[in-house]
Design an enzyme around this catalytic site. Structure first.
Site, PDB file in Angstrom:
ATOM      1  N   ASP A  88       0.847  -1.190   0.000  1.00 56.29           N
ATOM      2  CA  ASP A  88       0.000   0.000   0.000  1.00 56.29           C
ATOM      3  C   ASP A  88       0.888   1.247   0.000  1.00 56.29           C
ATOM      4  OD1 ASP A  88      -2.335   1.461   0.190  1.00 56.29           O
ATOM      5  OD2 ASP A  88      -2.320   1.456   2.378  1.00 56.29           O
ATOM      6  N   GLU A 142       2.440   4.864  -4.134  1.00 57.81           N
ATOM      7  CA  GLU A 142       2.327   5.756  -5.323  1.00 57.81           C
ATOM      8  C   GLU A 142       3.644   6.440  -5.646  1.00 57.81           C
ATOM      9  OE1 GLU A 142       0.035   5.430  -2.868  1.00 57.81           O
ATOM     10  OE2 GLU A 142      -1.155   4.215  -4.228  1.00 57.81           O
ATOM     11  N   ASP A 192      -9.003   3.750  -1.912  1.00 56.90           N
ATOM     12  CA  ASP A 192      -9.887   4.222  -0.833  1.00 56.90           C
ATOM     13  C   ASP A 192     -11.184   4.818  -1.355  1.00 56.90           C
ATOM     14  OD1 ASP A 192      -7.925   3.353   0.808  1.00 56.90           O
ATOM     15  OD2 ASP A 192      -7.095   5.342   1.233  1.00 56.90           O
TER      16      ASP A 192
END
Ligand code: GLC
Length: 819
Positions: free
Chosen positions: A404, A407, A480
């Protein structure tokens, strides 16, 4: 954005081609302005175009391209005309204008598929020292655009400008852009012909689909080179397949990873985590995997345990495993700056963290506080990272890893500053070039470790950020989202879009991550989620419970019913996965992919196919008892009552909360497992085959292997091809088996749907049999409203011939009535 360049904007263009060189399937075209165009024909359908603005190509390197993709040397015809060059394969003709280097590609019938407007041009970006490399093409008449991976807007991209710059977009909304993933690949469709463009550039990229100018589609990047692949279909499915070959396909996942998974931020301490496990088993709601989010760690330090919450993880995971649960843990990239933390120490000592351009390690705040971040673009760092999983997997027993915040996300700043340095596998660069592949390289390193230590079992890795090609290493989810009806709509579009963009192993946080769904929304979402390859409920902790039993008894029973259906469908979904890894075929197929000759379907986006034989259309509105949807051409059966529907039109599907609109293709053979609480819980002694009547012939495939391990790579797997042929008075089913995998079950229970006649005789491999009620089948058929004829046969049958009598003319005594 380009506004920092406003005063320096000037488009530069190539001049005229004055020379060329050919070496088999590779061509270099030289202009009078030092621009070089490199063209490589990779196979009859894929042509690569690479442009060097100033006479030099950087090293040819790609993270996206599958190293196993081998270019062919297809038959080519090359002709140098006075004004243009003509390059033909047996599928397409490529014309290269000498003046301006414009490219035009036609099919063999002479239809223009793709045509440069300005074509290649560029701007010097004096601010960064890079070129902004650009390409523009004419929009063809009636052209539609699909693809680009993770976008939350309407399926058809015409009229939009979108970009790739992976971003942590908590609670994004419809049309938010960019999101977490970067897939610079789109598909154009016009005159019922499809082609694809893959722009293999990791800088920030933009795609403008007739947004700025209604007749022009363009794409550009904030650095490096114009380097794109043209992929000819002509079908949409073939474009996706070719793209998947180019950028790679995953290995078979462990079968349990296609089971239902339950997650929350966060389940802790141990007692709570185990209560979730018992919650499933007590209610007999199937579940295969439970997730530990960041709170399992000691102060969010990766590769540690919070011993207060989880005093003995090894024991806990072992106990859960004994009850069929696989434990999956989250691992983020941020490594806490803590002098007493061994991973921090090792990373610093070995120089494994990303540095600022002026020297020091980059610092950024994430869950643990200030962190350094591994440079996963360095092969040594990837090896180091992979090895960090050893204890978690081999000692503690973890079975999957969830990456997670890759990015990469940094609190407040968003992401790393542009000057941060990366190794980029030996071609040092800044964050501007490495940003979009950071998540992919993290997932790659994680996969390397999880695969190594899970061996001989298969790994499961899930990543939030990705670049084209990440599907080789990891499954993914849509980040999300919010517990809202609009987000349920988006989940459907995003997963379909990711699937046609090479990433089939996708799903959304079922029920929504932020806020809490109503029972109704949760069930509607679960109904969609069971048809997504990655099927996981996840929610943030602060808003309430989100287990399948959190919404009251009525909803619990519905959740159980749909999760059970997921488990029954496992052999079908597994087969669709195998088709994906074997042929590159997307598992989820938007409606135009089912019949691109039907232009009506181009504007639809809720309906999609899963595998070859199912059509699904989720309900994304509250308090409705059905919906209108478009059924593609051919005959279909409504799953819930076997009502026959002739497609090519809109139909109303009755679907109160206990149904999702679900159709089965006529002629399909749908393999069903019995309901089980987790993969491997029971020995499957009988496989149910639901056979749907068709006028004419349809074939279906069933792929089987051990469901884990690597024997399938040595050929210990099987492909069963069923051919169903029907007429008004009879039906035959033949089976052809390729491969050597021997399942445990010995019989098929064949359930016959949609017969237009009553059974008269049934002959299996030349022997007449009398169908008898089969007690083992009750579980599968009880959800259906009609009792159906069933035949119990050996799994080795080759040919079944059924003769029937049309009811009106039948003499009841002469009929075999299985009831
Ligand atoms: C991010 C993830 C989410 C996770 C949370 C805590 O928001 O997207 O899935 O639960 O971080 O780790």
């Amino acid at each position: 954005m380009l506004n920092d360049l406003v005063n320096r904007k000037e488009n530069l263009f190539p001049g005229k081609i004055i020379d060329y060189q050919q070496e088999e399937n590779k061509f270099h075209f030289y202009t009078n302005t030092d621009v070089i165009l490199f063209v490589q024909v990779l196979n009859p359908k894929i042509i690569r175009f690479r442009y060097a603005a100033d006479g030099n190509f950087p090293p040819d390197f790609s993270y996206a391209r599958d190293p196993d993709f081998t270019p062919e040397l297809p038959l080519l015809e090359f002709i140098a005309h006075p004004d243009f060059f003509q390059l033909s394969t047996d599928q397409v003709v490529c014309l290269i204008q000498k003046e301006g280097m414009h490219i035009r590609i036609l099919d063999k019938a002479g239809n223009t598929i793709m045509d440069d407007e300005k074509g290649y041009h560029w701007e010097y970006d004096l601010h960064t020292g890079n070129n902004i490399v650009k390409m523009s093409k004419w929009v063809q008449s009636g052209e539609h655009y699909y693809g680009l991976g993770d976008k939350s807007c309407n399926m058809n991209l015409r009229g939009r400008r979108l970009q790739n710059w992976s971003s942590d977009t908590y609670g994004y909304s419809r049309n938010s852009d960019p999101l977490y993933k970067n897939v610079p690949f789109y598909i154009g469709l016009h005159q019922k012909i499809a082609y694809g463009i893959f722009f293999d550039n990791t800088f920030r990229t933009y795609f403008d689909f007739a947004h700025e100018r209604s007749n022009v589609t363009s794409f550009w990047a904030h650095g490096e080179e114009m380097n794109y692949y043209f992929i000819y279909g002509p079908s949409l499915i073939e474009v996706s397949e070719q793209y998947a070959f180019l950028t790679g396909r995953p290995e078979m996942p462990p079968l349990w990873a296609l089971g239902y998974q339950q997650c929350k931020w966060s389940y802790y301490p141990e007692q709570t985590f185990k209560a979730i496990a018992s919650g499933f088993r007590e209610r007999q709601i199937p579940c295969d995997a439970l997730y530990l989010d960041i709170d399992y760690m000691d102060g969010f330090r990766c590769f540690t345990w919070n011993k207060e919450y989880f005093p003995d993880p090894q024991r806990m995971i072992r106990e859960l495993a004994a009850d069929g649960f696989k434990t999956v843990i989250i691992i983020d990239p941020g490594i806490k700056i803590d002098k007493n933390y061994w991973i921090y120490q090792e990373g610093c000592a070995q120089d494994y963290f990303c540095r600022r351009s002026d020297g020091p390690f980059m610092k950024g705040s994430v869950w643990p506080g200030l962190c350094h971040f591994p440079d996963y673009t360095h092969p040594e760092v990837r090896d180091w990272w992979a090895n960090l999983f050893k204890e978690l997997i081999t000692v503690d027993g973890v079975r999957g890893v969830w990456n997670d915040m890759n990015e990469p996300a940094v609190f407040e700043q968003g992401t790393f500053p542009d000057d941060v340095r990366f190794n980029y596998d030996g071609q040092p660069c800044s964050h501007r070039k490495a940003h979009n592949i950071y998540g992919m390289q993290m997932a790659r390193a994680t996969y390397q470790g999880v695969k190594k230590f899970c061996y001989p079992n298969r790994p499961l890795v899930i990543t939030r950020s990705a670049f084209s090609g990440t599907q080789r290493f990891s499954a993914t989810w849509t980040g999300d989202n919010v517990a809202s009806w609009d987000h349920l709509w988006m989940a459907n579009i995003q997963c379909q879009r990711l699937s046609i963009s090479g990433m089939s192993f996708v799903g959304s946080d079922i029920g929504g991550f932020i806020e809490t769904p109503t029972g109704e929304l949760y069930i509607r979402w679960l109904q969609l989620g069971i048809f997504h390859p990655f099927c996981r409920t996840h929610s943030s902790g602060d808003h309430g419970d989100q287990e399948p039993w959190s919404f009251g008894e009525e909803y619990t029973q519905l959740a159980k019913k749909f999760i059970e259906l997921r488990y029954q469908l496992l052999p079908y979904i597994y087969t669709a996965f195998w088709q994906h890894i074997t042929y590159g075929t997307p598992m989820l197929r938007p409606l135009p992919f089912l019949n691109q000759d039907d232009t009506e379907s181009y504007h639809r986006m809720a309906e999609f196919g899963l595998g070859d034989n199912l059509l699904i259309c989720p309900i994304t509105q509250p308090e409705v008892d059905g919906r209108w949807l478009y059924v593609p051409s051919g005959t279909w059966y409504y799953y819930w009552d076997d009502a026959e529907v002739v497609g090519g039109k809109e139909v109303w599907a009755n679907a109160k909360l206990d149904r999702i609109p679900l159709y089965v293709r006529a002629g399909a053979v749908l393999p069903f497992y019995p309901v089980m609480q987790y993969v491997g819980e029971i020995e499957i002694t009988q496989l149910t085959l639901h056979v749907y009547f068709v006028q004419g012939s349809v074939s279906s495939v069933l792929y089987e292997d051990a469901g884990d391990g690597y024997d399938y790579e040595k050929g210990i797997c099987s492909e069963k091809i069923f051919l169903v042929t029907g007429s008004n008075t009879g039906l035959s089913i033949s089976q052809e088996v390729k491969g050597s995998y021997a399942p445990i079950y010995t019989t098929y229970n064949i359930v016959l749907h949609g017969l237009p006649f009553v059974l008269k005789t049934v002959e299996v491999d030349g022997v007449l049999i009398t169908p008898e009620p089969n007690p083992e089948s009750a579980a599968e058929t009880e959800q259906r409203e009609n009792k159906l004829p069933e035949i119990l046969v050996s799994k080795d049958f080759e040919q079944i011939n059924i003769q029937g009598i049309i009811p009106e003319s039948a003499e009841p005594d002469a009929l075999i009535n299985p009831e």
